[in-house]
Write an enzyme that holds these catalytic residues in place. Structure first.
Site, PDB file in Angstrom:
ATOM      1  CG  HIS A  57      -1.285  -8.356  -0.094  1.00  0.00           C
ATOM      2  ND1 HIS A  57      -0.290  -7.862   0.865  1.00  0.00           N
ATOM      3  CD2 HIS A  57      -1.420  -7.529  -1.259  1.00  0.00           C
ATOM      4  CE1 HIS A  57       0.026  -6.713   0.014  1.00  0.00           C
ATOM      5  NE2 HIS A  57      -0.567  -6.657  -0.936  1.00  0.00           N
ATOM      6  CG  HIS A  59      -0.898  -6.814  -4.656  1.00  0.00           C
ATOM      7  ND1 HIS A  59      -1.492  -5.860  -3.966  1.00  0.00           N
ATOM      8  CD2 HIS A  59      -1.968  -7.534  -5.481  1.00  0.00           C
ATOM      9  CE1 HIS A  59      -2.835  -5.726  -4.427  1.00  0.00           C
ATOM     10  NE2 HIS A  59      -3.097  -6.526  -5.253  1.00  0.00           N
ATOM     11  CG  ASP A  61       4.283  -4.540  -4.024  1.00  0.00           C
ATOM     12  OD1 ASP A  61       3.011  -5.293  -4.296  1.00  0.00           O
ATOM     13  OD2 ASP A  61       3.941  -3.759  -3.192  1.00  0.00           O
ATOM     14  CG  HIS A  62       3.371  -7.343  -0.598  1.00  0.00           C
ATOM     15  ND1 HIS A  62       3.429  -6.557   0.486  1.00  0.00           N
ATOM     16  CD2 HIS A  62       2.909  -6.250  -1.692  1.00  0.00           C
ATOM     17  CE1 HIS A  62       3.400  -5.236   0.195  1.00  0.00           C
ATOM     18  NE2 HIS A  62       2.678  -4.984  -0.886  1.00  0.00           N
ATOM     19  CG  HIS A 115      -4.555  -4.073  -0.724  1.00  0.00           C
ATOM     20  ND1 HIS A 115      -4.419  -2.633  -1.417  1.00  0.00           N
ATOM     21  CD2 HIS A 115      -3.476  -4.694  -0.969  1.00  0.00           C
ATOM     22  CE1 HIS A 115      -3.277  -2.814  -2.094  1.00  0.00           C
ATOM     23  NE2 HIS A 115      -2.576  -3.990  -1.704  1.00  0.00           N
ATOM     24  CG  ASP A 134       0.203  -2.930   0.516  1.00  0.00           C
ATOM     25  OD1 ASP A 134       1.236  -2.697   1.042  1.00  0.00           O
ATOM     26  OD2 ASP A 134       0.160  -3.199  -0.770  1.00  0.00           O
ATOM     27  CG  HIS A 172       4.011   0.378  -0.081  1.00  0.00           C
ATOM     28  ND1 HIS A 172       4.686   0.249  -1.505  1.00  0.00           N
ATOM     29  CD2 HIS A 172       3.118  -0.690  -0.242  1.00  0.00           C
ATOM     30  CE1 HIS A 172       4.394  -0.756  -2.080  1.00  0.00           C
ATOM     31  NE2 HIS A 172       3.403  -1.511  -1.190  1.00  0.00           N
TER      32      HIS A 172
HETATM   33 FE    FE Z   1       2.332  -3.415  -1.885  1.00  0.00          FE
HETATM   34 ZN    ZN Z   2      -0.475  -4.691  -2.455  1.00  0.00          ZN
END
Ligand code: FE
Ligand code: ZN
Length: 256
Positions: A57, A59, A61-62, A115, A134, A172
């Site tokens: 996805h 985001h 942090d991805h 999400h 996530d 995570h």
């Molecule tokens: Fe994440």
């Molecule tokens: Zn995420």
């Protein structure tokens, strides 16, 4: 056919990075790009070259390391069709039922909105592994930033259809905090109580609690257990539709 190798390493404060390597073809993919430096370090330590980024996805942090890694390695970026405009450098868009290959290994893609609106997961039945980003966590599930409870519950049911022994690689290390919430809604779940001890012991030793297995999640993860009479009773929704129980559980976790 040699075994598919998965190398797991920490990134940022609580993300996991994953490299997937097929020894026969020599091909390597990273699942998402949480942080560029640890990904390079992991590749270099094994003498692997990066061929693909499989994004779950959009985001940061991805997908935050996408452009840097692509310009450094020339890798191909694969990501969700439903979110193509938010995945930096995307080359190939995929969605429900599409197949993504790494040498002779095939990953089936599932759309798992909830999400984010364009989240996808990658399942390799031959290897018995799934990368769920996530969407699902050990004892948890992703926050509903861009989707409805009904969408997320439908997404989780796709993962629930995989074999129990499937190794679940989530993005995570949230497990200890998730366990505290899980115990608040299913305080008498014996499997959960003993898993909670295992989790504390593993974290005490500095070990990851990921991957988990789908079978263990089914027995202990409240977001996969809206059919549990004990959970329904604790949150005051005995006999209510599963999606309603799921939605309330998610709400309670947001407030926990
Ligand atoms: Fe994440
Ligand atoms: Zn995420």
């Amino acid at each position: 056919m040699s075994r598919l190798e998965v190398h797991q390493f920490p990134c940022l404060s609580d993300n996991y990075g994953y490299l997937v390597h097929d020894p026969d073809s020599g091909l390597t993919a990273t699942i998402d790009t949480p942080e560029v430096e640890p990904i390079h370090a992991a590749l270099d330590a094994r003498g692997w070259k990066l061929n693909f980024i499989f994004n779950t996805h959009h985001h940061d942090d991805h997908a935050g390391g996408n452009l840097e890694l692509k310009s450094q390695t020339g890798c191909q970026i694969i990501g969700p069709a439903a979110d193509a405009d938010r995945i930096p450098g995307i080359d190939r868009v995929v969605g429900e039922g599409d197949s993504v290959t790494l040498g002779a290994w095939a990953f089936t893609v599932h759309d798992t909105p909830g999400h984010t609106r364009g989240h996808i997961v990658y399942h390799c039945p031959q290897a018995g592994i799934g990368f769920v980003g996530d969407t699902l966590f050990a004892l948890g599930c992703g926050r509903l930033f861009e989707g409805t409870p009904q969408q997320m519950w439908t997404s989780l049911q796709k993962i629930l259809s995989w074999p129990n022994e499937t190794l679940i690689y989530c993005a995570h290390e949230y497990t200890q905090a998730n366990a505290r919430f899980a115990l608040s809604v299913e305080p008498d779940n014996a499997d959960l109580l003993s898993r909670n001890d295992d989790i504390d012991a593993a974290r005490q030793r500095g070990e990851p609690t990921v991957p988990t297995t789908l079978g263990l999640e089914k027995r202990t993860n409240p977001f996969l257990r809206p059919d549990s009479p004990h959970l329904q009773e604790t949150i005051g929704l005995s006999g209510h539709p599963l999606v309603e129980v799921f939605a309330r559980t998610r709400e309670l976790k947001d407030q926990f």
